[in-house]
Design a protein around this motif. Structure first.
Motif, PDB file in Angstrom:
ATOM      1  N   VAL A 414      27.948  35.681  51.100  1.00  0.00           N
ATOM      2  CA  VAL A 414      28.602  35.991  49.916  1.00  0.00           C
ATOM      3  C   VAL A 414      29.070  37.389  50.019  1.00  0.00           C
ATOM      4  CG1 VAL A 414      28.109  36.534  47.501  1.00  0.00           C
ATOM      5  CG2 VAL A 414      27.468  34.123  48.509  1.00  0.00           C
ATOM      6  N   LEU A 415      28.304  38.252  50.609  1.00  0.00           N
ATOM      7  CA  LEU A 415      28.840  39.727  50.716  1.00  0.00           C
ATOM      8  C   LEU A 415      29.912  39.750  51.853  1.00  0.00           C
ATOM      9  CD1 LEU A 415      25.419  41.490  51.304  1.00  0.00           C
ATOM     10  CD2 LEU A 415      26.810  41.350  49.041  1.00  0.00           C
ATOM     11  N   SER A 416      30.155  38.725  52.741  1.00  0.00           N
ATOM     12  CA  SER A 416      31.315  39.190  53.650  1.00  0.00           C
ATOM     13  C   SER A 416      32.337  38.201  52.927  1.00  0.00           C
ATOM     14  CB  SER A 416      30.691  38.549  54.960  1.00  0.00           C
ATOM     15  OG  SER A 416      30.927  37.150  54.877  1.00  0.00           O
ATOM     16  N   THR A 417      32.165  37.081  52.227  1.00  0.00           N
ATOM     17  CA  THR A 417      33.323  36.654  51.525  1.00  0.00           C
ATOM     18  C   THR A 417      34.110  37.516  50.525  1.00  0.00           C
ATOM     19  OG1 THR A 417      32.169  34.452  51.682  1.00  0.00           O
ATOM     20  CG2 THR A 417      33.894  34.629  49.925  1.00  0.00           C
ATOM     21  N   LEU A 418      33.158  38.041  49.801  1.00  0.00           N
ATOM     22  CA  LEU A 418      33.534  39.228  48.792  1.00  0.00           C
ATOM     23  C   LEU A 418      34.224  40.757  49.382  1.00  0.00           C
ATOM     24  CD1 LEU A 418      31.012  38.680  45.874  1.00  0.00           C
ATOM     25  CD2 LEU A 418      33.476  37.826  46.035  1.00  0.00           C
ATOM     26  N   GLY A 419      33.683  40.832  50.756  1.00  0.00           N
ATOM     27  CA  GLY A 419      34.040  41.929  51.417  1.00  0.00           C
ATOM     28  C   GLY A 419      33.474  43.222  50.758  1.00  0.00           C
ATOM     29  N   VAL A 420      31.983  42.958  50.331  1.00  0.00           N
ATOM     30  CA  VAL A 420      31.255  44.227  49.882  1.00  0.00           C
ATOM     31  C   VAL A 420      29.993  44.195  50.519  1.00  0.00           C
ATOM     32  CG1 VAL A 420      32.371  43.895  47.516  1.00  0.00           C
ATOM     33  CG2 VAL A 420      30.237  42.482  48.051  1.00  0.00           C
ATOM     34  N   GLY A 421      29.644  45.354  50.569  1.00  0.00           N
ATOM     35  CA  GLY A 421      28.085  45.885  51.216  1.00  0.00           C
ATOM     36  C   GLY A 421      26.920  45.306  50.270  1.00  0.00           C
ATOM     37  N   PRO A 422      25.797  45.444  50.913  1.00  0.00           N
ATOM     38  CA  PRO A 422      24.632  44.998  50.117  1.00  0.00           C
ATOM     39  C   PRO A 422      24.302  45.784  48.867  1.00  0.00           C
ATOM     40  CG  PRO A 422      24.108  45.518  52.478  1.00  0.00           C
ATOM     41  CD  PRO A 422      25.678  45.802  52.386  1.00  0.00           C
ATOM     42  N   GLU A 423      24.863  47.089  48.918  1.00  0.00           N
ATOM     43  CA  GLU A 423      24.595  47.742  47.667  1.00  0.00           C
ATOM     44  C   GLU A 423      25.347  47.233  46.375  1.00  0.00           C
ATOM     45  OE1 GLU A 423      26.488  48.750  50.267  1.00  0.00           O
ATOM     46  OE2 GLU A 423      28.500  48.838  49.439  1.00  0.00           O
ATOM     47  N   ALA A 424      26.157  46.584  46.823  1.00  0.00           N
ATOM     48  CA  ALA A 424      27.054  45.665  45.520  1.00  0.00           C
ATOM     49  C   ALA A 424      25.872  44.684  44.951  1.00  0.00           C
ATOM     50  CB  ALA A 424      28.080  44.799  45.931  1.00  0.00           C
ATOM     51  N   LEU A 425      24.860  44.462  45.431  1.00  0.00           N
ATOM     52  CA  LEU A 425      23.905  43.486  44.809  1.00  0.00           C
ATOM     53  C   LEU A 425      23.229  43.901  43.722  1.00  0.00           C
ATOM     54  CD1 LEU A 425      22.343  42.095  48.156  1.00  0.00           C
ATOM     55  CD2 LEU A 425      23.561  40.669  46.560  1.00  0.00           C
ATOM     56  N   PHE A 426      23.211  45.494  43.767  1.00  0.00           N
ATOM     57  CA  PHE A 426      22.350  45.975  42.751  1.00  0.00           C
ATOM     58  C   PHE A 426      23.277  46.280  41.242  1.00  0.00           C
ATOM     59  CE2 PHE A 426      20.365  47.624  46.593  1.00  0.00           C
ATOM     60  CZ  PHE A 426      19.311  46.993  46.510  1.00  0.00           C
ATOM     61  N   SER A 427      23.902  45.216  40.901  1.00  0.00           N
ATOM     62  CA  SER A 427      24.849  45.327  39.729  1.00  0.00           C
ATOM     63  C   SER A 427      24.948  44.200  38.945  1.00  0.00           C
ATOM     64  CB  SER A 427      26.215  45.703  40.517  1.00  0.00           C
ATOM     65  OG  SER A 427      26.540  44.351  40.977  1.00  0.00           O
ATOM     66  N   THR A 428      25.948  44.389  38.016  1.00  0.00           N
ATOM     67  CA  THR A 428      26.018  43.206  37.121  1.00  0.00           C
ATOM     68  C   THR A 428      26.737  41.991  38.157  1.00  0.00           C
ATOM     69  OG1 THR A 428      26.809  44.699  35.129  1.00  0.00           O
ATOM     70  CG2 THR A 428      27.636  42.532  35.181  1.00  0.00           C
ATOM     71  N   LEU A 429      27.485  42.274  38.884  1.00  0.00           N
ATOM     72  CA  LEU A 429      28.209  41.387  39.662  1.00  0.00           C
ATOM     73  C   LEU A 429      27.196  40.558  40.318  1.00  0.00           C
ATOM     74  CD1 LEU A 429      30.893  39.669  40.258  1.00  0.00           C
ATOM     75  CD2 LEU A 429      31.029  41.280  42.123  1.00  0.00           C
ATOM     76  N   GLY A 430      26.190  41.560  40.993  1.00  0.00           N
ATOM     77  CA  GLY A 430      25.315  41.197  41.898  1.00  0.00           C
ATOM     78  C   GLY A 430      24.227  40.034  41.408  1.00  0.00           C
ATOM     79  N   ARG A 431      23.889  40.243  40.031  1.00  0.00           N
ATOM     80  CA  ARG A 431      22.995  39.721  39.508  1.00  0.00           C
ATOM     81  C   ARG A 431      23.679  37.968  39.159  1.00  0.00           C
ATOM     82  NH1 ARG A 431      22.502  43.268  35.754  1.00  0.00           N
ATOM     83  NH2 ARG A 431      20.909  44.356  36.772  1.00  0.00           N
ATOM     84  N   THR A 432      24.921  38.114  38.897  1.00  0.00           N
ATOM     85  CA  THR A 432      25.711  36.646  38.652  1.00  0.00           C
ATOM     86  C   THR A 432      25.727  35.957  40.036  1.00  0.00           C
ATOM     87  OG1 THR A 432      26.844  37.559  36.693  1.00  0.00           O
ATOM     88  CG2 THR A 432      27.628  35.989  37.770  1.00  0.00           C
ATOM     89  N   ALA A 433      25.970  36.587  41.113  1.00  0.00           N
ATOM     90  CA  ALA A 433      26.040  36.203  42.268  1.00  0.00           C
ATOM     91  C   ALA A 433      24.959  35.537  42.798  1.00  0.00           C
ATOM     92  CB  ALA A 433      26.791  37.175  43.419  1.00  0.00           C
ATOM     93  N   ALA A 434      23.872  36.217  42.648  1.00  0.00           N
ATOM     94  CA  ALA A 434      22.466  35.839  43.058  1.00  0.00           C
ATOM     95  C   ALA A 434      22.001  34.508  42.366  1.00  0.00           C
ATOM     96  CB  ALA A 434      21.195  36.819  42.557  1.00  0.00           C
ATOM     97  N   ARG A 435      22.439  34.339  41.269  1.00  0.00           N
ATOM     98  CA  ARG A 435      21.978  33.002  40.391  1.00  0.00           C
ATOM     99  C   ARG A 435      22.841  31.894  41.270  1.00  0.00           C
ATOM    100  NH1 ARG A 435      23.001  34.915  35.968  1.00  0.00           N
ATOM    101  NH2 ARG A 435      20.921  35.576  35.516  1.00  0.00           N
ATOM    102  N   GLY A 436      24.031  32.081  41.608  1.00  0.00           N
ATOM    103  CA  GLY A 436      24.727  31.106  42.510  1.00  0.00           C
ATOM    104  C   GLY A 436      24.314  30.884  43.763  1.00  0.00           C
ATOM    105  N   ILE A 437      23.841  31.917  44.417  1.00  0.00           N
ATOM    106  CA  ILE A 437      23.101  31.664  45.808  1.00  0.00           C
ATOM    107  C   ILE A 437      21.923  30.731  45.737  1.00  0.00           C
ATOM    108  CG2 ILE A 437      21.975  32.976  47.989  1.00  0.00           C
ATOM    109  CD1 ILE A 437      24.021  35.303  46.861  1.00  0.00           C
ATOM    110  N   GLU A 438      21.165  31.213  44.650  1.00  0.00           N
ATOM    111  CA  GLU A 438      19.776  30.343  44.443  1.00  0.00           C
ATOM    112  C   GLU A 438      20.021  29.159  44.150  1.00  0.00           C
ATOM    113  OE1 GLU A 438      16.451  32.334  42.338  1.00  0.00           O
ATOM    114  OE2 GLU A 438      17.423  31.634  40.732  1.00  0.00           O
ATOM    115  N   SER A 439      21.119  28.683  43.579  1.00  0.00           N
ATOM    116  CA  SER A 439      21.316  27.479  42.972  1.00  0.00           C
ATOM    117  C   SER A 439      21.674  26.425  44.122  1.00  0.00           C
ATOM    118  CB  SER A 439      22.457  27.261  41.953  1.00  0.00           C
ATOM    119  OG  SER A 439      22.398  28.077  40.761  1.00  0.00           O
ATOM    120  N   LYS A 440      22.334  27.155  45.185  1.00  0.00           N
ATOM    121  CA  LYS A 440      22.646  26.173  46.458  1.00  0.00           C
ATOM    122  C   LYS A 440      21.469  26.053  47.133  1.00  0.00           C
ATOM    123  CE  LYS A 440      25.369  26.383  50.591  1.00  0.00           C
ATOM    124  NZ  LYS A 440      26.247  27.294  51.559  1.00  0.00           N
ATOM    125  N   LEU A 441      20.532  27.211  47.222  1.00  0.00           N
ATOM    126  CA  LEU A 441      19.463  26.851  47.861  1.00  0.00           C
ATOM    127  C   LEU A 441      18.589  25.919  47.442  1.00  0.00           C
ATOM    128  CD1 LEU A 441      18.446  30.693  48.421  1.00  0.00           C
ATOM    129  CD2 LEU A 441      19.002  28.910  50.562  1.00  0.00           C
TER     130      LEU A 441
END
Ligand code: NFE
Ligand code: MG
Length: 577
Positions: A414-441
């Motif tokens: 996900v980070l490479s698809t969006l072209g962002v680094g791991p620091e992007a996880l600590f954010s509003t967008l990171g929270r919403t992306a994490a929910r998607g990642i977790e759904s796939k798992l």
């Protein structure tokens, strides 16, 4: 001069939430989260049979349905040292994963999408270009120009009738919406599809638990029986139906939810620069692959991350009276004993708030002392964020975790698809992306646990219940237990004290109680309050960016304020405009 923004009620959540923010120079400098309605379950449980607790606590919420029942049976089984059969553990895991996928999809499309998708703007889209966009990101077979034209016509008739229905009352046309019309139309089509799909996946709950919401659980196992060749039990026909639903779930998540999430996120990378908040993350862990006491074999690992430090995962013990305490210094409770471990927790309501309409933050930006029905749980006196982001971060950071490699691969993708680094996880967008990642798992884990269940049944083990400790005469006179789960919105704990066969005390500390908590005894704000600080806004009377940050937590106030006003007194008036 500081000014205030008040959102009350926050909509597209469960329960009643009011958020106030103090703003200066286009940014939020302080925020208060207030649970404004009160319900009553911890008190109702006193003196009840602990074998009934699951059915009562499950009524805390119909959104994260099943999870309070699961946590409750785990708490009682812990207190009474009950071991459940392998099939029961597997069925619980299957129901758990089905719940994750359903709840997260519903959150993304029905509770959060209106923060990102400007629905009426979909009328400007070219259906052929929408089909081209959809086909470029996934192989979902419905993505044709004709299909998108039909959806657009449906929207047109809504708008022309002047009745936007479920799409009324949002900040449509707000300058912070950034999607092109074609992406808006694609998301609208999938909003409607997701509504239909989500009612299918929950049939897994109806098969194992009799119904949804609020499927049946059982202390000592599960309330369903398996008879692979029988007529009146879970048989091969039912298993085939479950497998079909699982395959459809995997397809929906991979072909619709994740591609939409990635497409939408690519237009909103600015939301990766705020909304991080406390930077402390707590997980109790879940999805046991052996048994509940063996944390090392959980697919979702247990642990705490402090100050965004992914190099260290600290140990968590919900039994430890030094670790988890609930403070009531800023909540409407008798706080003569603020700071209790949940086994000793109290639920003594004491409303001292101002009469509505009221402000938590007064004119000078100072907090009223008490402003919410939520307590403030803390881990070693620190506020914690719980939920999908916490879970993905703990699994990412904990290198010996069972699913570490799998989680790392998905997060890095996900980070490479969006072209962002791991620091992007600590954010509003990171929270919403994490929910998607977790759904796939979770969709894939659903299949894994289904196969494990089939394998075990094929070996001849059809047991779903251990009756040995059903009778109260087999219990010790005084027993304490804790049940934990990773509810869709985060770490959930139920603490029970059983005396002479009855519940002496029962306390729930719920994900939104962590995330939506008020300030604590040290004056430190909760996770959502801190996440709002620094959230920008371009229109003060339409705080769309604030809603993005609030909704990224998927708050559930029904869960967070599991109390009721016995006297039916009016505690607050909510004005809906
Ligand atoms: Ni009512 Fe719940 C979840 C629980 S949340 S939704 O997930 O437990 O605070
Ligand atoms: Mg509680």
């Amino acid at each position: 001069m500081a000014e205030r923004i008040v959102i009350d009620p926050v909509t597209r959540i469960e329960g009643h939430l009011r958020v106030e923010a103090t703003v200066q120079n286009g940014k939020i400098i302080d925020a208060a989260s207030s649970g404004t309605a009160i319900r009553g379950l911890e008190i109702i449980l006193q003196n009840r049979d602990p074998r009934d607790a699951w059915a009562l606590v499950q009524r805390i919420c119909g959104v994260c349905t099943t999870i309070h029942a699961l946590t409750s049976v785990r708490a009682v089984e812990d207190a009474l040292a009950i071991r459940i059969p392998p099939n029961a553990e597997l069925i619980r895991n299957i129901m758990f994963c089905a719940q994750y996928v359903q709840d997260h999809v519903v959150h993304f499309y029905h509770l959060h999408a209106a923060d990102w998708v400007d629905i009426p703007n979909a009328l400007q889209a070219d259906p052929a270009q929408t089909a081209a966009l959809a086909q470029s990101i996934s192989n979902w077979p419905k993505s044709t120009a004709g299909y998108f034209r039909d959806v657009q016509n449906k929207l047109k008739s809504f708008v022309e009738s002047g009745q936007l229905g479920i799409f009324a009352n949002a900040y449509w046309g707000h300058p912070a919406y950034k999607l092109p019309p074609e992406a808006n139309l694609m998301a609208l089509a999938h909003y409607l599809e997701a509504l239909n799909w989500q009612k299918e996946i929950v049939k897994i709950h109806t098969i194992f638990g009799g119904k949804n919401p609020h499927p049946n659980y059982l202390v000592g196992g599960m309330a369903c029986s398996i008879d692979i060749n029988g007529d009146n039990a879970i048989n091969i026909e039912r298993f085939n139906m479950i497998e079909k639903l699982i395959n459809e779930a995997i397809e929906f998540v991979e072909q619709v939810y994740i591609p939409d999430l990635m497409t939408i996120a690519s237009f909103y990378k600015d939301t990766a620069s705020y909304g991080g908040g406390v930077g402390n993350y707590l997980c109790f862990g879940d999805l046991p692959t052996t048994n509940i006491d063996d944390f090392s074999n959980y697919l979702l690992p247990r642990g705490v991350i402090l100050n965004k430090n992914l190099n260290e995962v600290l140990a968590v013990d919900p039994r430890d009276p030094e670790q988890i305490l609930e403070y009531t210094d800023h909540s409407w409770y008798d706080n003569s004993k603020s700071g209790l471990h949940p086994w000793d927790g109290e639920t003594k309501m004491k409303y001292t708030g101002p009469k509505p309409p009221y402000y938590t933050l007064d004119e000078s930006g100072q907090f009223n002392n008490k402003y919410t029905w939520l307590k403030a749980p803390r881990w070693k006196d620190k506020p914690m964020e719980v939920g999908p982001l916490a879970r993905m971060l703990v699994a990412y950071a904990k290198k010996d975790a069972l699913a570490h490699d799998q989680v790392k691969e998905e997060v890095d993708n996900v980070l490479s698809t969006l072209g962002v680094g791991p620091e992007a996880l600590f954010s509003t967008l990171g929270r919403t992306a994490a929910r998607g990642i977790e759904s796939k798992l979770a969709a894939h884990w659903l299949k894994r646990f289904y196969r494990d269940l089939i394998d075990n049944v094929k070996k001849g083990d059809q047991r779903t219940f251990s009756p040995e400790k059903w009778e109260p005469k087999t219990w010790s006179k005084d027993a304490k237990g804790v049940g934990w789960a990773e509810a869709p919105r985060g770490a959930l704990g139920h603490w029970v004290h059983i005396q002479n066969g009855k519940i002496a005390n029962y306390q729930c500390v719920v994900p939104t109680t962590w995330n939506g908590s008020p300030k604590d005894h040290l004056g430190v704000s909760g996770a959502m309050e801190q996440a709002l600080i620094g959230t920008p806004y371009v229109k003060e009377d339409e705080p769309l960016e604030m809603l993005r940050t609030i909704h990224s937590f998927d708050p559930c106030l029904a869960c967070a304020v599991h109390l009721v006003d016995k006297e039916k007194q009016k505690v607050t008036t909510v004005e809906v405009q």
